[in-house]
Design a protein around this motif. Structure first.
Motif, mmCIF file in Angstrom:
data_model
loop_
_atom_site.group_PDB
_atom_site.id
_atom_site.type_symbol
_atom_site.label_atom_id
_atom_site.label_comp_id
_atom_site.label_asym_id
_atom_site.label_seq_id
_atom_site.Cartn_x
_atom_site.Cartn_y
_atom_site.Cartn_z
ATOM 1 N N GLU A 99 28.254 25.735 37.009
ATOM 2 C CA GLU A 99 28.196 24.818 38.147
ATOM 3 C C GLU A 99 26.993 23.886 38.071
ATOM 4 O O GLU A 99 27.064 22.720 38.459
ATOM 5 C CB GLU A 99 28.164 25.617 39.455
ATOM 6 N N LEU A 100 25.876 24.385 37.537
ATOM 7 C CA LEU A 100 24.651 23.593 37.468
ATOM 8 C C LEU A 100 24.796 22.390 36.549
ATOM 9 O O LEU A 100 24.189 21.335 36.790
ATOM 10 C CB LEU A 100 23.490 24.472 36.994
ATOM 11 N N LEU A 101 25.610 22.508 35.508
ATOM 12 C CA LEU A 101 25.721 21.450 34.493
ATOM 13 C C LEU A 101 27.087 20.769 34.475
ATOM 14 O O LEU A 101 27.313 19.882 33.664
ATOM 15 C CB LEU A 101 25.438 22.035 33.106
ATOM 16 N N ARG A 102 27.955 21.155 35.382
ATOM 17 C CA ARG A 102 29.349 20.707 35.327
ATOM 18 C C ARG A 102 29.535 19.253 35.743
ATOM 19 O O ARG A 102 30.325 18.521 35.155
ATOM 20 C CB ARG A 102 30.200 21.608 36.219
ATOM 21 N N ASP A 103 28.829 18.811 36.776
ATOM 22 C CA ASP A 103 29.075 17.497 37.368
ATOM 23 C C ASP A 103 27.894 16.551 37.185
ATOM 24 O O ASP A 103 26.738 16.937 37.399
ATOM 25 C CB ASP A 103 29.356 17.645 38.865
ATOM 26 N N ASN A 123 25.536 21.931 18.547
ATOM 27 C CA ASN A 123 24.369 21.870 19.422
ATOM 28 C C ASN A 123 24.661 20.963 20.618
ATOM 29 O O ASN A 123 24.105 19.887 20.761
ATOM 30 C CB ASN A 123 23.167 21.338 18.635
ATOM 31 N N LEU A 124 25.570 21.421 21.475
ATOM 32 C CA LEU A 124 25.982 20.620 22.617
ATOM 33 C C LEU A 124 24.943 20.698 23.731
ATOM 34 O O LEU A 124 24.403 21.767 24.019
ATOM 35 C CB LEU A 124 27.344 21.099 23.128
ATOM 36 N N ASP A 125 24.686 19.572 24.355
ATOM 37 C CA ASP A 125 23.675 19.489 25.406
ATOM 38 C C ASP A 125 24.097 18.412 26.400
ATOM 39 O O ASP A 125 23.918 17.222 26.141
ATOM 40 C CB ASP A 125 22.309 19.150 24.794
ATOM 41 N N ARG A 151 22.182 14.050 39.113
ATOM 42 C CA ARG A 151 22.569 15.437 38.852
ATOM 43 C C ARG A 151 23.267 16.067 40.043
ATOM 44 O O ARG A 151 23.968 17.064 39.907
ATOM 45 C CB ARG A 151 21.326 16.262 38.496
ATOM 46 N N THR A 152 23.033 15.520 41.229
ATOM 47 C CA THR A 152 23.666 16.032 42.440
ATOM 48 C C THR A 152 24.553 14.953 43.040
ATOM 49 O O THR A 152 24.342 13.757 42.814
ATOM 50 C CB THR A 152 22.608 16.457 43.480
#
Length: 230
Positions: free
Chosen positions: A146-150, A111-113, A164-165
């Motif tokens: 891309e939304l969750l990568r960085d 259950n990775l988040d 988040r950005t």
């Protein structure tokens, strides 16, 4: 404290379950016990919970006398634990300790988040002493969208912020990691050194800053529990 007894039992276990065993409520309590007092901060700890359901659960906890809503001078709402709520701390922590000891790691790591992982890392990050100038740490999870990568942690004398950005600052420490591997480190299942040896985690920085990062990065509060299953 008025409770509707849906179990139709006088047993205190049944009565308490009406308050704390509804869906998501134990996780909301975890966030409150970890120090989150504002709605948006609580949401960051339960990112897959809808805002409407979170609002409903907070109202239920307030009606049950577990929390109280407080208006700040700026008119914002904060949620603070009452004595009844604070007395739930050993129960909620006990549930987490039991899960760390007895739930198989392969199930835990299924259950990775990244949102929950980074929020947990941010609130337990412990720069001591704090750097005299801002330190920008970027976390890169290449396998994610891309939304969750960085993700970025900004550490300075005032505190630690999670972005988040891209905040637009030069990166001092770049952590590139497989999400499962870094979650495993956070949960105390493996160590940072072990995952770096396999190449699942890399740290690009000066040796001094890497050493600082290793000291600043803390594991989950449940990590010290001795696991009884692999």
């Amino acid at each position: 404290m008025e409770i509707t007894n849906l179990y139709s039992q006088f047993c205190p276990v049944a009565m308490a379950s009406e308050v704390i065993c509804t869906r998501w409520t134990p996780l909301v309590m975890r966030e409150l016990l970890c120090g989150s007092v504002r709605f948006n901060d609580i949401r960051k700890g339960v990112p897959k919970m809808s805002p409407s359901l979170l609002s409903k659960r907070l109202k239920e906890l307030e009606l049950a006398g577990v929390i109280k809503s407080v208006q700040t001078e700026r008119g914002a709402s904060e949620y603070h634990l009452t004595q009844a709520g604070e007395e739930l701390r050993p129960l909620v922590i006990g549930i987490g300790n039991w899960g760390q000891r007895w739930v198989e790691s392969r199930l835990s790591l299924r259950n990775l988040d990244p949102s929950l992982l980074m929020w947990d890392i941010r609130r337990n990050f412990d720069p001591d002493p704090r750097p005299s100038r801002r330190c920008t740490i970027q976390f890169l999870y290449p396998e994610l969208t891309e939304l969750l990568r960085d993700w970025w942690l900004l550490v300075d004398e005032e505190g630690t912020d999670l972005c988040r950005t891209d905040p637009g600052y030069d990166v001092d420490i770049l952590v590139t990691a497989d999400l499962r591997a870094f979650t495993s480190v956070w949960m105390g299942i493996t160590t940072l050194s072990q995952e770096m040896e396999t190449g699942a985690v890399t740290i690009d920085s000066t040796s001094d800053l890497e050493a600082n990062f290793r000291k600043w990065l803390k594991c989950s509060v449940f990590a010290p529990q001795k696991r009884m299953v692999s």
